[in-house]
Every structure is written in C-alpha cells, then in structure tokens.
Design a protein around this motif. Structure first.
Motif, PDB file in Angstrom:
ATOM      1  N   ALA A  86       0.649  -1.701  -0.344  1.00 56.66           N
ATOM      2  CA  ALA A  86      -0.126   0.062  -0.004  1.00 56.66           C
ATOM      3  C   ALA A  86       0.405   1.054  -0.065  1.00 56.66           C
ATOM      4  CB  ALA A  86      -0.413   0.224   1.274  1.00 56.66           C
ATOM      5  N   LEU A  87       2.023   1.757   1.182  1.00 59.89           N
ATOM      6  CA  LEU A  87       2.828   2.754   0.402  1.00 59.89           C
ATOM      7  C   LEU A  87       3.631   2.045  -1.051  1.00 59.89           C
ATOM      8  CD1 LEU A  87       3.948   4.584   2.560  1.00 59.89           C
ATOM      9  CD2 LEU A  87       6.032   2.838   3.093  1.00 59.89           C
ATOM     10  N   ALA A  88       3.918   1.222  -1.529  1.00 63.44           N
ATOM     11  CA  ALA A  88       5.152   1.103  -2.366  1.00 63.44           C
ATOM     12  C   ALA A  88       3.640   2.074  -3.037  1.00 63.44           C
ATOM     13  CB  ALA A  88       5.519   0.082  -2.187  1.00 63.44           C
ATOM     14  N   MET A  89       2.752   1.509  -3.282  1.00 59.99           N
ATOM     15  CA  MET A  89       1.897   2.335  -4.576  1.00 59.99           C
ATOM     16  C   MET A  89       1.798   3.105  -4.546  1.00 59.99           C
ATOM     17  SD  MET A  89       0.547  -0.788  -5.888  1.00 59.99           S
ATOM     18  CE  MET A  89       0.142   0.414  -7.573  1.00 59.99           C
ATOM     19  N   VAL A  90       1.567   4.348  -2.887  1.00 59.20           N
ATOM     20  CA  VAL A  90       1.920   5.813  -2.936  1.00 59.20           C
ATOM     21  C   VAL A  90       2.702   6.265  -4.234  1.00 59.20           C
ATOM     22  CG1 VAL A  90       1.907   7.525  -1.494  1.00 59.20           C
ATOM     23  CG2 VAL A  90       0.326   5.837  -0.894  1.00 59.20           C
ATOM     24  N   ILE A  91       4.432   5.808  -3.237  1.00 62.30           N
ATOM     25  CA  ILE A  91       5.486   5.980  -3.707  1.00 62.30           C
ATOM     26  C   ILE A  91       5.748   5.702  -5.763  1.00 62.30           C
ATOM     27  CG2 ILE A  91       8.054   5.589  -3.991  1.00 62.30           C
ATOM     28  CD1 ILE A  91       7.320   4.850  -0.741  1.00 62.30           C
ATOM     29  N   TYR A  92       5.007   4.736  -5.524  1.00 60.11           N
ATOM     30  CA  TYR A  92       5.009   4.120  -7.596  1.00 60.11           C
ATOM     31  C   TYR A  92       4.395   5.679  -8.007  1.00 60.11           C
ATOM     32  CZ  TYR A  92       6.680  -0.034  -5.742  1.00 60.11           C
ATOM     33  OH  TYR A  92       7.496  -0.987  -5.229  1.00 60.11           O
ATOM     34  N   THR A  93       2.934   5.598  -7.589  1.00 64.74           N
ATOM     35  CA  THR A  93       1.944   6.966  -8.452  1.00 64.74           C
ATOM     36  C   THR A  93       2.634   8.368  -7.898  1.00 64.74           C
ATOM     37  OG1 THR A  93       0.176   5.430  -7.894  1.00 64.74           O
ATOM     38  CG2 THR A  93       0.031   8.210  -8.078  1.00 64.74           C
ATOM     39  N   ARG A  94       3.360   8.651  -7.227  1.00 65.51           N
ATOM     40  CA  ARG A  94       4.101  10.252  -6.918  1.00 65.51           C
ATOM     41  C   ARG A  94       5.075   9.995  -7.945  1.00 65.51           C
ATOM     42  NH1 ARG A  94       3.305  15.008  -6.605  1.00 65.51           N
ATOM     43  NH2 ARG A  94       5.079  16.134  -5.946  1.00 65.51           N
ATOM     44  N   ASN A  95       5.601   8.848  -8.174  1.00 70.08           N
ATOM     45  CA  ASN A  95       7.327   9.086  -9.280  1.00 70.08           C
ATOM     46  C   ASN A  95       6.256   9.299 -10.533  1.00 70.08           C
ATOM     47  OD1 ASN A  95       9.874   8.900  -7.942  1.00 70.08           O
ATOM     48  ND2 ASN A  95       8.559   7.447  -6.836  1.00 70.08           N
ATOM     49  N   LEU A  96       4.883   8.358 -10.614  1.00 74.52           N
ATOM     50  CA  LEU A  96       4.895   8.604 -12.303  1.00 74.52           C
ATOM     51  C   LEU A  96       4.496  10.805 -12.286  1.00 74.52           C
ATOM     52  CD1 LEU A  96       3.132   4.925 -12.452  1.00 74.52           C
ATOM     53  CD2 LEU A  96       4.970   5.862 -14.280  1.00 74.52           C
ATOM     54  N   VAL A  97       3.822  11.055 -11.449  1.00 73.46           N
ATOM     55  CA  VAL A  97       3.044  11.354 -11.634  1.00 73.46           C
ATOM     56  C   VAL A  97       3.863  13.145 -11.671  1.00 73.46           C
ATOM     57  CG1 VAL A  97       1.679  14.302  -9.680  1.00 73.46           C
ATOM     58  CG2 VAL A  97       0.554  11.673 -10.579  1.00 73.46           C
ATOM     59  N   LEU A  98       5.686  12.931 -10.600  1.00 74.70           N
ATOM     60  CA  LEU A  98       6.127  13.894 -10.872  1.00 74.70           C
ATOM     61  C   LEU A  98       7.245  13.708 -12.099  1.00 74.70           C
ATOM     62  CD1 LEU A  98       8.401  13.474  -7.698  1.00 74.70           C
ATOM     63  CD2 LEU A  98       6.414  15.142  -8.450  1.00 74.70           C
ATOM     64  N   ILE A  99       7.005  12.633 -13.384  1.00 75.03           N
ATOM     65  CA  ILE A  99       7.594  12.678 -14.208  1.00 75.03           C
ATOM     66  C   ILE A  99       6.902  12.627 -15.114  1.00 75.03           C
ATOM     67  CG2 ILE A  99       8.277   9.895 -16.269  1.00 75.03           C
ATOM     68  CD1 ILE A  99       8.652   9.075 -13.802  1.00 75.03           C
ATOM     69  N   PHE A 100       5.776  12.109 -15.534  1.00 76.00           N
ATOM     70  CA  PHE A 100       4.572  13.435 -16.181  1.00 76.00           C
ATOM     71  C   PHE A 100       4.661  14.591 -16.052  1.00 76.00           C
ATOM     72  CE2 PHE A 100       2.916   9.139 -16.286  1.00 76.00           C
ATOM     73  CZ  PHE A 100       3.264   8.103 -17.486  1.00 76.00           C
ATOM     74  N   ARG A 101       4.752  14.875 -14.740  1.00 70.43           N
ATOM     75  CA  ARG A 101       4.573  16.942 -14.138  1.00 70.43           C
ATOM     76  C   ARG A 101       6.000  17.001 -15.323  1.00 70.43           C
ATOM     77  NH1 ARG A 101       3.802  18.155  -8.916  1.00 70.43           N
ATOM     78  NH2 ARG A 101       1.767  17.419  -9.262  1.00 70.43           N
ATOM     79  N   ASN A 102       7.138  16.296 -15.681  1.00 73.35           N
ATOM     80  CA  ASN A 102       8.193  17.595 -15.661  1.00 73.35           C
ATOM     81  C   ASN A 102       7.822  16.579 -17.424  1.00 73.35           C
ATOM     82  OD1 ASN A 102      10.671  17.958 -16.024  1.00 73.35           O
ATOM     83  ND2 ASN A 102      11.874  16.585 -15.940  1.00 73.35           N
ATOM     84  N   LYS A 103       7.782  16.311 -17.334  1.00 75.31           N
ATOM     85  CA  LYS A 103       7.970  15.944 -19.562  1.00 75.31           C
ATOM     86  C   LYS A 103       6.701  16.842 -19.637  1.00 75.31           C
ATOM     87  CE  LYS A 103       8.519  11.552 -20.277  1.00 75.31           C
ATOM     88  NZ  LYS A 103       8.351   9.816 -20.743  1.00 75.31           N
ATOM     89  N   ARG A 104       5.768  16.989 -19.296  1.00 73.38           N
ATOM     90  CA  ARG A 104       4.541  18.588 -19.489  1.00 73.38           C
ATOM     91  C   ARG A 104       5.379  19.872 -19.638  1.00 73.38           C
ATOM     92  NH1 ARG A 104       0.266  18.316 -16.119  1.00 73.38           N
ATOM     93  NH2 ARG A 104       0.329  16.638 -16.207  1.00 73.38           N
TER      94      ARG A 104
END
Length: 109
Positions: A86-104
C-alpha cells in the motif's frame, strides 16, 4: 540427519507449491515475476546508457507488480504484504506524477 533435512525441505516445497496451488498462488507468482522484471528492465536500460537510469517502464512494472501483490495480500489476508505494498503504491504513483509533470513542462518550454 542430512537425509532428514532434505526430506523436510522436499516436503515443505511440495506442500507450498503443489498442495496449496490455486488461482491466487498463481496470481501471486505472476505478480512477483512482474515486480522482479522491473529490476531487469532497469539494469538493461542502465547498461545501454552506460549510466544508472530509471526508465518509465520500471515504474509501470512497479505499479503492475505492486498492485497485483497488494491484491494478493488482501485476498490472502497478509498484513505485512498489505502494509508494504500500500505504501509502495503511493510512492510509485507519486513518481509517475512527477515524471509526467516534468515531461509536460519540457514540452511547454
């Protein structure tokens, strides 16, 4: 003594992987294989670049394997797996949000 230990190990493996084999065990094995595949993907990408890199596919394998492992833990009522994934899913989701935000941002610049 050595034969006894070998027999005990053999009995254990048979009990865990044969007698208890069901859909959820197969599901958990696939989840673990997906989760493990992320390290292979990361290693190959790093070798290709000659530098340690974290490809986007690493996070996709993390999400898929982590989500499946979380589901497995919930079905099997394994609190340690549930808490960890459950904690790992939060971390993975946050990393993907940061990656896509940076690409945008990069596309907008």
């Amino acid at each position: 003594m050595i034969i006894s230990i070998g027999h005990a190990i053999s009995d254990y493996i048979y009990d865990v992987f044969v007698l208890k084999f069901d859909f959820w065990l197969a599901f958990g094995i696939v989840a673990q294989l997906l989760f493990t595949a992320r390290f292979l993907v990361q290693w190959l990408a790093s070798e290709r670049e000659g530098n340690s890199v974290m490809p986007l596919s690493f996070w996709y394998f993390s999400m898929a394997g982590g989500l499946m492992t979380l589901i497995y833990g919930i079905v099997r009522r394994e609190p340690i797996i549930i808490m960890g994934q459950a904690l790992a899913m939060v971390i993975y989701t946050r990393n993907l949000v940061l990656i896509f935000r940076n690409k945008r941002r990069q596309r907008g610049a």
